[in-house]
Scaffold this motif. Structure first.
Motif, PDB file in Angstrom:
ATOM      1  N   GLY A 225       9.855 -11.915 -23.387  1.00  0.00           N
ATOM      2  CA  GLY A 225      10.373 -12.961 -22.496  1.00  0.00           C
ATOM      3  C   GLY A 225      11.848 -12.762 -22.243  1.00  0.00           C
ATOM      4  N   ARG A 226      12.496 -13.805 -21.754  1.00  0.00           N
ATOM      5  CA  ARG A 226      13.941 -13.738 -21.523  1.00  0.00           C
ATOM      6  C   ARG A 226      14.570 -15.085 -21.888  1.00  0.00           C
ATOM      7  NH1 ARG A 226      14.964 -15.781 -16.121  1.00  0.00           N
ATOM      8  NH2 ARG A 226      13.049 -15.814 -14.874  1.00  0.00           N
TER       9      ARG A 226
ATOM     10  N   ASP B  40       6.337 -20.843 -23.751  1.00  0.00           N
ATOM     11  CA  ASP B  40       7.769 -21.018 -23.461  1.00  0.00           C
ATOM     12  C   ASP B  40       8.358 -21.937 -24.541  1.00  0.00           C
ATOM     13  OD1 ASP B  40       7.326 -19.583 -21.146  1.00  0.00           O
ATOM     14  OD2 ASP B  40       7.024 -21.394 -19.928  1.00  0.00           O
TER      15      ASP B  40
ATOM     16  N   SER C 121      11.582  -8.505 -19.062  1.00  0.00           N
ATOM     17  CA  SER C 121      11.412  -9.239 -20.328  1.00  0.00           C
ATOM     18  C   SER C 121      11.841  -8.345 -21.481  1.00  0.00           C
ATOM     19  CB  SER C 121       9.968  -9.688 -20.498  1.00  0.00           C
ATOM     20  OG  SER C 121       9.135  -8.558 -20.655  1.00  0.00           O
TER      21      SER C 121
ATOM     22  N   TRP D 226      13.569 -20.043 -24.374  1.00  0.00           N
ATOM     23  CA  TRP D 226      12.949 -18.718 -24.209  1.00  0.00           C
ATOM     24  C   TRP D 226      11.798 -18.835 -23.220  1.00  0.00           C
ATOM     25  CZ3 TRP D 226      14.708 -14.098 -25.568  1.00  0.00           C
ATOM     26  CH2 TRP D 226      13.855 -12.996 -25.513  1.00  0.00           C
ATOM     27  N   LEU D 227      11.886 -18.072 -22.143  1.00  0.00           N
ATOM     28  CA  LEU D 227      10.845 -18.097 -21.116  1.00  0.00           C
ATOM     29  C   LEU D 227       9.935 -16.899 -21.345  1.00  0.00           C
ATOM     30  CD1 LEU D 227      10.032 -19.483 -18.302  1.00  0.00           C
ATOM     31  CD2 LEU D 227      11.252 -17.565 -17.265  1.00  0.00           C
ATOM     32  N   SER D 228       8.651 -17.161 -21.588  1.00  0.00           N
ATOM     33  CA  SER D 228       7.743 -16.041 -21.858  1.00  0.00           C
ATOM     34  C   SER D 228       7.591 -15.167 -20.603  1.00  0.00           C
ATOM     35  CB  SER D 228       6.388 -16.557 -22.332  1.00  0.00           C
ATOM     36  OG  SER D 228       5.818 -17.354 -21.323  1.00  0.00           O
ATOM     37  N   HIS D 229       7.188 -13.936 -20.813  1.00  0.00           N
ATOM     38  CA  HIS D 229       7.140 -12.951 -19.727  1.00  0.00           C
ATOM     39  C   HIS D 229       6.299 -13.428 -18.535  1.00  0.00           C
ATOM     40  CE1 HIS D 229       7.040  -9.194 -17.616  1.00  0.00           C
ATOM     41  NE2 HIS D 229       5.723  -9.181 -17.652  1.00  0.00           N
ATOM     42  N   ARG D 230       6.863 -13.276 -17.342  1.00  0.00           N
ATOM     43  CA  ARG D 230       6.144 -13.569 -16.104  1.00  0.00           C
ATOM     44  C   ARG D 230       5.945 -12.248 -15.363  1.00  0.00           C
ATOM     45  NH1 ARG D 230       6.621 -18.068 -18.548  1.00  0.00           N
ATOM     46  NH2 ARG D 230       6.960 -20.038 -17.447  1.00  0.00           N
TER      47      ARG D 230
END
Ligand code: ZN
Length: 416
Positions: A221-222, A157, A213, A204-208
């Motif tokens: 990510g988003r 992230d 995403s 930037w939030l990495s894919h969960r």
């Protein structure tokens, strides 16, 4: 993203004088007069579309609509951009809870919002931009922040280092302790281990798993919320190259000053290499029965509900504008009822062949608005004029009902 339908703005006679528009700026904690020029830029933060427009939202957008109207009435061009955070935690959580697709939820609420804004006679933004459609721009902005060495990773992230901006904290004037408390209350993650400063902002939030995403040079990510607005504003507003500021007005509800606008201003300063907004301006919160109106308290009053129950949108508009925009204030059905009666009284007076003189009233409305949108003063003058009309005799000088009607529409957005 399509905005809503255009609003007709009637003309105003040149004999009226428009003082420079002076607005309260949170950064300097003082009234700042906008310099006289041909174009102005205004960015207002939009909604996260997981619920319909409540009266708190409406009060915010009506406030900035008055700014837009005043400057437009002066003959100026207003570049107005608004975003819509159509992917974010609250939207995904609500969609998940209700078992619906987050995109369907967003689309349905965006449609409602557009309808509410149209009903309330709000001038649409020149550009109405969703977070999803802005992802390429947001990625570019993050890359620029990386080049400036202000971004680091915590387990994939990405975070922006708030201390990279030496002016961080100067727009909201909070102590570090207050910042930490509010940051945690408003979606921040001060306790996350691995952060250099607990206030550093997620960009930037990495894919969960189970979440949408998009691909990026930093992995799927988003985007974070603060970088979204900053990237949209800087891409869609014509940035001022002749002044110390990139844009004229950054606006929103008062709950956005910290952390949202402080973070956005810090990121923008790194990206644009000068101060972001000339004026940081905030609409107060709307409460009900002595309490703040909020989703968690379940006491939200929605614009669409009132209209579906038969309320006149112009009366809702007037009721919300009767008090000072920057103050937190209570909503009540009595206010709506009073505004409805008042509007009907004005309609009746304006349909008469002869009304009391209107030039002084029109100038007083203009002067009131120029002074930090002093709508209570404008409405006091309007009430006084109504009383005068009631006592007018055949030999008294008369005013122009048509002209006043156009001014109420143009400047206050109250179409009769
Ligand atoms: Zn924003």
């Amino acid at each position: 993203m399509n905005s809503w339908s255009e609003v007709y703005l009637p003309p105003i006679d040149h004999k009226f004088l428009f003082p420079p528009l002076s607005l309260h700026d949170s950064a300097t904690r003082s009234a700042v007069a906008l310099p006289i020029k041909s174009d102005y830029t205004m960015y207002v933060c939009g909604i996260t579309p997981y619920d319909a427009t409540h009266l708190g939202h409406a009060a915010t957008y009506l406030t900035f609509d008055l700014v837009n109207r005043y400057l437009t009435a002066m003959g100026k061009k207003v570049h107005f951009v608004e975003n819509i955070t159509d992917v974010d935690d609250p939207l995904l959580e609500r969609a998940n809870r209700d078992g619906i697709d987050w995109k369907d939820l967003a689309h349905s609420q965006i449609d409602l919002f557009r309808g509410d804004m149209s009903d309330l006679h709000v001038i649409p933004p020149e550009n109405y931009i969703g977070a999803v459609e802005a992802i390429p721009l947001i990625i570019e902005a993050i890359e620029e922040l990386q080049e400036a060495d202000t971004v680091y990773s915590v387990d994939g992230d990405l975070y922006f280092q708030v201390n990279a901006d030496e002016k961080f904290g100067t727009r909201s004037h909070l102590s570090k302790e207050e910042m930490l408390t509010i940051f945690a209350q408003r979606g921040g993650d001060p306790m996350r281990s691995g952060k250099k400063d607990p206030l550093d902002a997620l960009v930037w939030l990495s894919h969960r798993p189970g979440e949408p995403s998009w691909p990026s040079p930093f992995g799927a990510g988003r985007p974070g919320w603060h970088i979204e607005c900053c990237a949209i504003a800087m891409a869609y507003l014509p940035l001022d190259t002749h002044s110390d500021y990139m844009i004229d007005i950054q606006g929103g509800g008062s709950d956005l000053l910290f952390p949202h606008h402080e973070m956005g201003a810090a990121q923008s300063r790194i990206l644009g290499k000068k101060d972001y907004a000339r004026i940081y301006m905030y609409a107060g919160m709307i409460g009900l029965d002595g309490e703040k109106m909020s989703k968690s308290k379940g006491n939200l009053v929605f614009v669409s509900t009132l209209i579906n129950q038969g309320s006149d949108p112009m009366a809702i508009r007037m009721a919300l504008l009767q008090q000072e925009y920057s103050q937190d204030r209570m909503w009540s059905n009595e206010q709506l009822l009073e505004a409805t009666v008042f509007i009907n009284e004005i309609r009746l007076l304006l349909s008469r062949p002869e009304v009391a003189p209107t030039d002084w009233l029109i100038q007083e409305i203009i002067d009131s608005l120029s002074n930090n949108l002093d709508t209570p003063r404008a409405f006091r003058a309007l009430r006084k004029w109504c009383e005068t009309c009631a006592t007018i005799s055949e030999t008294d000088p008369i005013g122009s009902a048509g002209e006043l009607s156009r001014v109420l529409d143009l400047l206050l957005g109250i179409a009769l």
